[in-house]
Write an enzyme that holds these catalytic residues in place. Sequence first.
Site, short mmCIF file in Angstrom:
data_model
loop_
_atom_site.label_atom_id
_atom_site.label_comp_id
_atom_site.label_asym_id
_atom_site.label_seq_id
_atom_site.Cartn_x
_atom_site.Cartn_y
_atom_site.Cartn_z
N SER A 134 0.86 -1.20 0.00
CA SER A 134 0.00 0.00 0.00
C SER A 134 0.89 1.24 0.00
O SER A 134 2.04 1.19 0.46
CB SER A 134 -0.87 0.00 1.26
N TYR A 148 -2.49 -1.27 10.39
CA TYR A 148 -2.58 -1.62 8.96
C TYR A 148 -1.26 -1.30 8.26
O TYR A 148 -0.71 -2.13 7.52
CB TYR A 148 -3.73 -0.85 8.32
N1 LIG Z 1 -8.70 0.12 -1.59
C1 LIG Z 1 -7.63 0.81 -1.30
O1 LIG Z 1 -7.69 2.06 -1.20
C2 LIG Z 1 -6.31 0.12 -1.09
C3 LIG Z 1 -5.16 0.92 -0.97
C4 LIG Z 1 -3.94 0.30 -0.78
C5 LIG Z 1 -3.85 -1.08 -0.71
N2 LIG Z 1 -4.99 -1.83 -0.81
C6 LIG Z 1 -4.83 -3.30 -0.72
O2 LIG Z 1 -5.42 -3.91 -1.84
C7 LIG Z 1 -5.78 -5.26 -1.52
C8 LIG Z 1 -7.19 -5.54 -2.01
O3 LIG Z 1 -8.11 -4.75 -1.25
P1 LIG Z 1 -9.38 -4.04 -1.91
O4 LIG Z 1 -9.19 -2.58 -1.75
O5 LIG Z 1 -9.66 -4.60 -3.25
O6 LIG Z 1 -10.50 -4.44 -0.84
P2 LIG Z 1 -11.81 -5.36 -0.96
O7 LIG Z 1 -12.35 -5.43 0.42
O8 LIG Z 1 -12.70 -4.85 -2.04
O9 LIG Z 1 -11.21 -6.77 -1.41
C9 LIG Z 1 -10.45 -7.57 -0.53
C10 LIG Z 1 -10.81 -9.03 -0.74
O10 LIG Z 1 -10.02 -9.83 0.16
C11 LIG Z 1 -10.86 -10.88 0.65
N3 LIG Z 1 -10.35 -11.43 1.90
C12 LIG Z 1 -10.40 -10.87 3.14
N4 LIG Z 1 -9.91 -11.71 4.06
C13 LIG Z 1 -9.52 -12.83 3.39
C14 LIG Z 1 -8.94 -14.05 3.79
N5 LIG Z 1 -8.65 -14.32 5.08
N6 LIG Z 1 -8.67 -14.98 2.84
C15 LIG Z 1 -8.97 -14.75 1.54
N7 LIG Z 1 -9.54 -13.60 1.09
C16 LIG Z 1 -9.79 -12.65 2.01
C17 LIG Z 1 -12.21 -10.21 0.82
O11 LIG Z 1 -13.27 -11.16 0.91
C18 LIG Z 1 -12.28 -9.33 -0.42
O12 LIG Z 1 -12.90 -9.99 -1.50
C19 LIG Z 1 -5.59 -5.38 -0.01
O13 LIG Z 1 -4.35 -6.03 0.26
C20 LIG Z 1 -5.53 -3.95 0.46
O14 LIG Z 1 -4.81 -3.80 1.66
C21 LIG Z 1 -6.20 -1.27 -1.01
#
Ligand SMILES: NC(=O)c1ccc[n+]([C@@H]2O[C@H](COP(=O)([O-])OP(=O)(O)OC[C@H]3O[C@@H](n4cnc5c(N)ncnc54)[C@H](O)[C@@H]3O)[C@@H](O)[C@H]2O)c1
Length: 277
Positions: A134, A148
Site C-alpha cells: 500500500s 494496517y
Molecule cells: N482500496 C484501497 O484504497 C487500497 C489501498 C492500498 C492497498 N490496498 C490493498 O489492496 C488489496 C485488495 O483490497 P481491496 O481494496 O480490493 O479491498 P476489498 O475489500 O474490495 O477486497 C479484498 C478481498 O479480500 C478478501 N479477503 C479478506 N480476508 C480474506 C482471507 N482471510 N482470505 C482470503 N480472502 C480474504 C475479501 O473477501 C475481499 O474480497 C488489499 O491487500 C488492500 O490492503 C487497497
Amino acid sequence: MVTGAASGIGAALVAELASRGMAVVVADIDEAGAQRVAEELRSHGARAIGVGVDVSDPESVAALAVASYAEFGSVELLCNNAGVLLFGAVADSSIGDWRWLSSVNVEGTLNCLHAFLPAMRRASGWRHVMNTSSAHAFLPDTSHTALYSATKHAILGLSFGLRAELTPDGIGVTTLCPGQVATRILDSQRSRPEVFGQHAAEPFGTGVIPLAIEPDEVARAAVDGIARQDELVFALPDFGLDQFRSQVEQMGQMADDALAVHAARLPQGEESAGSVN
Ligand SMILES: NC(=O)c1ccc[n+]([C@@H]2O[C@H](COP(=O)([O-])OP(=O)(O)OC[C@H]3O[C@@H](n4cnc5c(N)ncnc54)[C@H](O)[C@@H]3O)[C@@H](O)[C@H]2O)c1
C-alpha cells in the site's frame, strides 16, 4: 492465481489478466463471490475457476494450491492480494485487531508463498509473484492506520527480500502500492472471524473510499508493471500525487537527519560504509 479476487482490486486483476489471455484462479474467503467472478469471466470466454480460501489458514491455502494445479497444471503468476483494513489508534486497538490484520495481510501472503513457491521454483519459463502492499508503507504519518501500515511495511520488506532470493530462479517479484481505490476495503470486517474478538468501530463508515481511483486502473498499472518486471508499482489518484511525493520525501529527509545525527556521534574518522543492521 489471485487472492482477494471476489472484490475490488483482486477482481479487477483477474479481469485484466484474463483479458490478456491468462487462465485465472479467483480465490477468496467469499467463496460465492469468487464463483460469481469466475463465472462472469467464463461467460466472456476466459478460462477461470473460483475457489474459496482463507489465506490465514495454511491448510486452506494448501488446498487452494492443489485445486489450482489440478485445474491448470502450472501457476506462472502468484498475486498475494487479499488484505483487510482497520482504522483506530494503537492504544485503542485490541490484540485481536492486530492478530486479524496480520494473519490476513502478512501471514496470508507467507502461507501462499509457502504453498505455491516450491512448484514455481521447480518449473521453468516466465514466472512472477506480485504482493499487494500500500502507499501506506511510504507515509511518515500513519496515525489511526498504524496497525494496517505495519502490515503493509512488512509486505514491502518481505517483497524486497523475496525479489533478491528468487532472482537466481528466474522468478520476478513486484510490489503493488495502491493509494485510495474505490473498493469495499472500508467494510473489511465483513469477513472478520469471531475468534479475533469483537468488531472494532469503523470511524469512516463501511462505504466506498471517496475521491478514489477505480480498481481497473490499478489492475492495468499492476499488470503493465508485472510485464516490465518492475520492482515497485504505484497506483494513486492524480489529485494526491504531489502530497504523496512530499510525504515520501519526508521519509527520506527523516533518514538523512538521523544519519547526520549518527555521523556527528562518531569519533572523527570512524564514519565508514560497513554493514548496517
Ligand atoms: N482500496 C484501497 O484504497 C487500497 C489501498 C492500498 C492497498 N490496498 C490493498 O489492496 C488489496 C485488495 O483490497 P481491496 O481494496 O480490493 O479491498 P476489498 O475489500 O474490495 O477486497 C479484498 C478481498 O479480500 C478478501 N479477503 C479478506 N480476508 C480474506 C482471507 N482471510 N482470505 C482470503 N480472502 C480474504 C475479501 O473477501 C475481499 O474480497 C488489499 O491487500 C488492500 O490492503 C487497497
